[in-house]
Every structure is written in structure tokens, then in C-alpha cells.
Design an enzyme around this catalytic site. Structure first.
Site, PDB file in Angstrom:
ATOM      1  N   ALA A  17       0.805  -1.221   0.000  1.00 22.39           N
ATOM      2  CA  ALA A  17       0.000   0.000   0.000  1.00 22.39           C
ATOM      3  C   ALA A  17       0.837   1.269   0.000  1.00 22.39           C
ATOM      4  O   ALA A  17       0.302   2.361   0.112  1.00 22.39           O
ATOM      5  CB  ALA A  17      -0.929   0.010   1.213  1.00 22.39           C
ATOM      6  N   GLY A  18       2.148   1.131  -0.130  1.00 28.25           N
ATOM      7  CA  GLY A  18       3.008   2.306  -0.079  1.00 28.25           C
ATOM      8  C   GLY A  18       2.719   3.310  -1.191  1.00 28.25           C
ATOM      9  O   GLY A  18       2.218   2.959  -2.260  1.00 28.25           O
ATOM     10  N   ARG A  22       9.421   7.707  -3.583  1.00 26.93           N
ATOM     11  CA  ARG A  22      10.814   7.759  -4.027  1.00 26.93           C
ATOM     12  C   ARG A  22      11.019   7.178  -5.423  1.00 26.93           C
ATOM     13  O   ARG A  22      12.048   7.418  -6.045  1.00 26.93           O
ATOM     14  CB  ARG A  22      11.708   7.041  -3.011  1.00 26.93           C
ATOM     15  CG  ARG A  22      11.984   7.875  -1.770  1.00 26.93           C
ATOM     16  CD  ARG A  22      12.966   7.177  -0.858  1.00 26.93           C
ATOM     17  NE  ARG A  22      12.332   6.108  -0.092  1.00 26.93           N
ATOM     18  CZ  ARG A  22      12.989   5.237   0.656  1.00 26.93           C
ATOM     19  NH1 ARG A  22      14.317   5.287   0.719  1.00 26.93           N
ATOM     20  NH2 ARG A  22      12.344   4.306   1.335  1.00 26.93           N
ATOM     21  N   ASN A 234      12.790   0.761  -3.527  1.00 29.71           N
ATOM     22  CA  ASN A 234      12.183   2.064  -3.265  1.00 29.71           C
ATOM     23  C   ASN A 234      12.500   3.100  -4.335  1.00 29.71           C
ATOM     24  O   ASN A 234      11.822   4.120  -4.426  1.00 29.71           O
ATOM     25  CB  ASN A 234      12.655   2.588  -1.905  1.00 29.71           C
ATOM     26  CG  ASN A 234      12.083   1.790  -0.749  1.00 29.71           C
ATOM     27  OD1 ASN A 234      10.870   1.670  -0.620  1.00 29.71           O
ATOM     28  ND2 ASN A 234      12.954   1.228   0.068  1.00 29.71           N
TER      29      ASN A 234
END
Length: 459
Positions: A17-18, A22, A234
Site C-alpha cells: 500500500a506504499g 521515491r 524504493n
């Protein structure tokens, strides 16, 4: 409790769910491809290979697209939307409804670790089967800076110490937290619910479950996985590292299975590339999705192959492109600077150089001369060219589809073929040659006069 993992059921909770800030991307990071496949699909595939059939997807951004990317025929999945970002423990509880259904094991993994294999997942579940309440998957590393350390005493995991909080002695520990863990499904909701948020960020950290378990008289242990399998993503730079590691691993597996790669670091594979034994792959070859290469074939340098089937003993390239639907028969050859799309190339047929074959059927042992093109598109629709066995297509021929050329037929070089050619016929589709004596000198004189006039008129 049972020591036989195969008799225990398991729910895998995938945290995905991020916000992916970045990555600086218009889409969720778990949708970014590794080897031509969304990274979350690699994670689901590893879970399926580990025998896990139920998955809870904790999603946020691009939820519908991520759910579609995570679909796998071997698993049943449910979607749970995380509306707030209050830490990893809070994220797991977004799947409370699924966890509450009652599972022996609950496995928590991340959607951005596409290098994970089934081995550490199975090992973590085995730890639960042997009586642990929590099993954390860790890794050994030469440089542990920044990672949480796994503090193990008498084969039990007593704490996960973040780098900033670790003592000098604890910082010397090279056994680090990989983030993935297995939890006793009967206790999972209770244990996670006891995790507090008395920290600088006010978040609920899943790593605190180790202290919660021990405070309740339970047992936590750690199992080790190779460091690269726990590599997360990321940024775009980290995505490139993951791609490199995936490619290295898959090349190595193929070479151990009998594939020859002259310069393996220059060969790029897709997630589903299938290559048989005794295949030789020369430098600088790229495989897109949907490729099968059978034994004994040769893929020469600088070729690009996607959605194609290359049969035993066939040759491709150098500098060839096989597009989706290309199907080469045994011993067939597609040579340098050729492109084949949605076409059957019969056994022993040769498409040697500088040629485009699209929407076509080429019979066995037929020879396609240099510069030949199948004119398959009329601006609206695609049409098919059919060429029989043992035919000979002369160089620089244009075959205007729909058209059929019979077995054993010959097409004269430079022909434009617009009508069917019977078996064993010779077809000429070009204007008759005429020689104009002395005309070249007149043309040169005229052109020179024009050139001189332009110079004279120039300021």
C-alpha cells in the site's frame, strides 16, 4: 500444534500500500516490472510455489491495477484497503477480516521483494510447525549498517534492535532483519493488537512483536535467507539492481541446465523464457515475454526475440527480430537484419537477410531471397501470404497479400506479386527492361546545367 507443515493452512498477507514517492512514478512501485513482469507477481508466484493458496492483499494506490497484477491461478486472494499509514503492524491489521477467518499460519511479506523464493517462506512456516509463535526471516550481510539486528540467544530471537538504538556490541552483529515473518495464526490478531506506538513517529512497528511475544511467555525464532532474496525496492536505482540480480540468477540456472551463453552478462531474459539444452546464445541477445527455444537452436548476436517459438536446430540472427507469433520450424533459419511477425516458418526454410515476413505461412525448405517483404497491411486490415514447400522467392520481391504461392514455385527477383502463383510455376511481376542508348550523358548534362544555374543565381 503439529510439526508437519503440510497439515497446516496458511494466509499470506502482502503489504503493498506504499505511496512509492521515491520511485517518482505515476504508478505504484509494485507494478514496475522485473524481467517483464510486475514485481508483485513474482512475490505471489513464490508464495504459490511454497504451497500457500490464500493471500490477503493490503493495497492503497492503484489498488485495482495491483490486484490484477497479483492474480495467480494457484491462489485465492482478497483485497484490503489501507487508508492510513501508521506503520507495518497497522498495515497488517488492515487484513484483520482475512486473518480472523482462522489460519494455522499467517505469513507477512512485502510486494516489493520480487527476488524472494519459496525456500525461506517454507522454513518460516516450519518454525511455526515446531512450536514457535513468531518466526522472523533474516539475512547475514558484510555491511549491516542501517539494518535492524537480530539478537539471538540460545536459538531464540530475543529482540530486533534498530541500528540507531543498538549498542556497540549489537552493531557488530551481522545477522539482520529482513522484514518478512510468520506468525501463529491462532494468536496473530492478539499479538499484533498488543503492539504499541510509543516511539518518535507514533507508528505501530511489526518488529515490536518479538518483545510482545516474549513478554507473553511465547517463543520467537529466526531463519536465514540469502541477502539478495530480501532486497526491497524504493527507487529506480534499486529497481535496476533487482533486475540485475534476477538476470544473474536466471542465467546461472539455465547454464547449469545445459544452455550455453558466450557472454551471459549481455543476455537478458524474461520471467517466462524457456530454453532447452544445447542451445547456444551469443552475446547481446534480448528475450521478451513468451519465448520458447528448443534444444540445439542457436540465437546469434544482437537478436531480439519476443512471443516466439524457435524449434530444435533452428538459427536466429545475427541482428534478427522475432515478434509475437513467429514460429520457426526445425532447422529453419532467420538471418541477419530480418524481422518475422505472426508467421510460420517451415522446417528447413531460410529467411536469410534483409527481409520482412509478417502474417505469413512459409512451407518447408522454401528459400526467401534478400529484401523480400510480405505486404500484409492495406492501411486498415492485415492479410495473409501463403508460400508452399520448396519454393524459391527471388531477392527484392514484394508479395502483396492476400496471395498464395504454390509448392516448388519460383518468383523472379524484383517482382511485385499480386496474384496467386500455381505449383511449380515461375512468376515475373516486373516491367520489361529497356536500354536507352546515350540517355545517361544527356541526363548528366541537364543536371549540371541546373546546378550551374543555381550557383549563378546565388547572391
Amino acid at each position: 500444534m503439529t510439526a508437519d507443515r503440510t497439515k497446516r493452512n496458511c494466509l499470506a498477507v502482502i503489504l503493498a500500500a506504499g505511496e512509492s514517492t521515491r520511485m517518482k512514478s505515476s504508478q505504484s512501485k509494485v507494478l514496475h516490472p522485473v524481467a517483464g513482469r510486475p514485481m508483485i507477481a513474482h512475490v505471489v508466484d513464490a508464495l504459490a510455489r511454497a504451497g500457500i493458496s490464500d493471500i490477503a492483499l493490503v493495497l492503497g494506490r492503484d489498488a485495482e491495477k495491483v490486484e490484477a497484477a497479483a492474480r495467480n491461478a494457484a491462489v485465492s486472494s482478497s483485497v484490503h484497503i489501507q487508508t492510513e499509514r501508521l506503520g507495518t503492524a497497522h498495515a497488517v491489521l488492515a487484513a484483520r477480516e482475512a486473518i480472523a477467518r482462522g489460519y494455522d499460519d499467517v505469513l507477512v511479506v512485502f510486494g516489493d521483494t520480487p527476488l524472494i523464493t519459496e525456500a525461506p517462506l517454507v522454513a518460516a512456516r516450519d518454525g511455526l510447525a515446531h512450536g514457535a509463535d513468531v518466526v522472523v526471516i533474516g539475512f547475514e550481510t558484510a555491511d549491516p549498517t542501517g539494518y535492524g539486528r537480530l539478537i539471538v540467544e540460545n536459538d531464540e530471537l530475543v529482540a530486533i534492535r534498530e541500528h540507531k538504538d543498538a549498542s556497540e556490541a549489537e552493531r557488530a552483529i551481522t545477522y539482520c532483519n529482513g522484514g518478512l515473518m510468520a506468525i501463529d495464526g491462532r494468536k496473530a490478531l492478539d499479538l499484533i493488537g498488543r503492539i504499541g506506538n510509543s516511539n518518535a513517529k507514533g507508528e505501530y512497528y511489526l518488529t515490536d512483536i518479538v518483545e510482545v511475544v516474549r513478554a507473553a511467555g511465547g517463543r520467537a525464532v529466526a531463519v536465514e535467507a540469502p541477502e539478495e532474496e530480501l532486497t526491497g525496492c524504493n527507487t529506480r536505482a534499486e529497481l535496476a539492481v533487482i533486475e540485475r540480480l534476477w538476470q544473474q540468477r536466471r542465467r546461472h540456472e539455465m547454464m547449469l541446465d545445459g544452455v550455453s551463453m558466450i557472454a551471459p552478462e549481455t543476455v537478458f531474459l524474461a520471467y517466462d523464457t524457456e530454453i532447452g539444452r544445447d542451445v547456444t546464445i551469443e552475446p547481446n541477445v534480448v528475450f521478451g515475454p513468451g519465448v520458447t527455444v528448443e534444444s540445439g537452436a542457436v540465437i546469434h548476436s544482437f537478436s531480439h526475440v519476443e512471443g516466439a517459438h524457435v524449434s530444435a536446430g533452428a538459427e536466429v540472427g545475427p541482428y534478427a527480430r522475432l515478434r509475437p507469433g513467429a514460429n520457426l520450424g526445425e532447422g529453419a533459419k532467420v538471418g541477419n537484419f530480418c524481422e518475422v511477425k505472426k508467421a510460420e516458418i517451415g522446417a528447413g526454410a531460410k529467411v536469410n537477410h534483409l527481409t520482412y515476413i509478417g502474417d505469413a505461412f512459409i512451407g518447408a525448405r522454401t528459400n526467401i531471397g534478400a529484401g523480400t517483404i510480405t505486404c500484409n497491411y492495406d492501411g486498415i486490415n492485415k492479410h495473409v501470404t501463403r508460400i508452399g514447400a520448396d519454393a524459391f522467392i527471388g531477392s527484392n520481391s514484394a508479395l502483396v497479400a492476400p496471395v498464395s504461392i504454390g509448392d516448388g514455385a519460383y518468383i523472379a527477383s524484383g517482382s511485385v506479386i499480386t496474384a496467386d502463383v500455381p505449383d511449380d510455376a515461375v512468376a515475373f511481376g516486373r516491367a520489361r527492361q529497356e536500354n536507352k542508348e546515350g540517355r545517361a550523358a544527356l541526363i548528366r548534362a541537364r543536371n549540371q546545367a541546373i546546378k550551374d544555374a543555381k550557383k549563378k543565381a546565388a547572391p
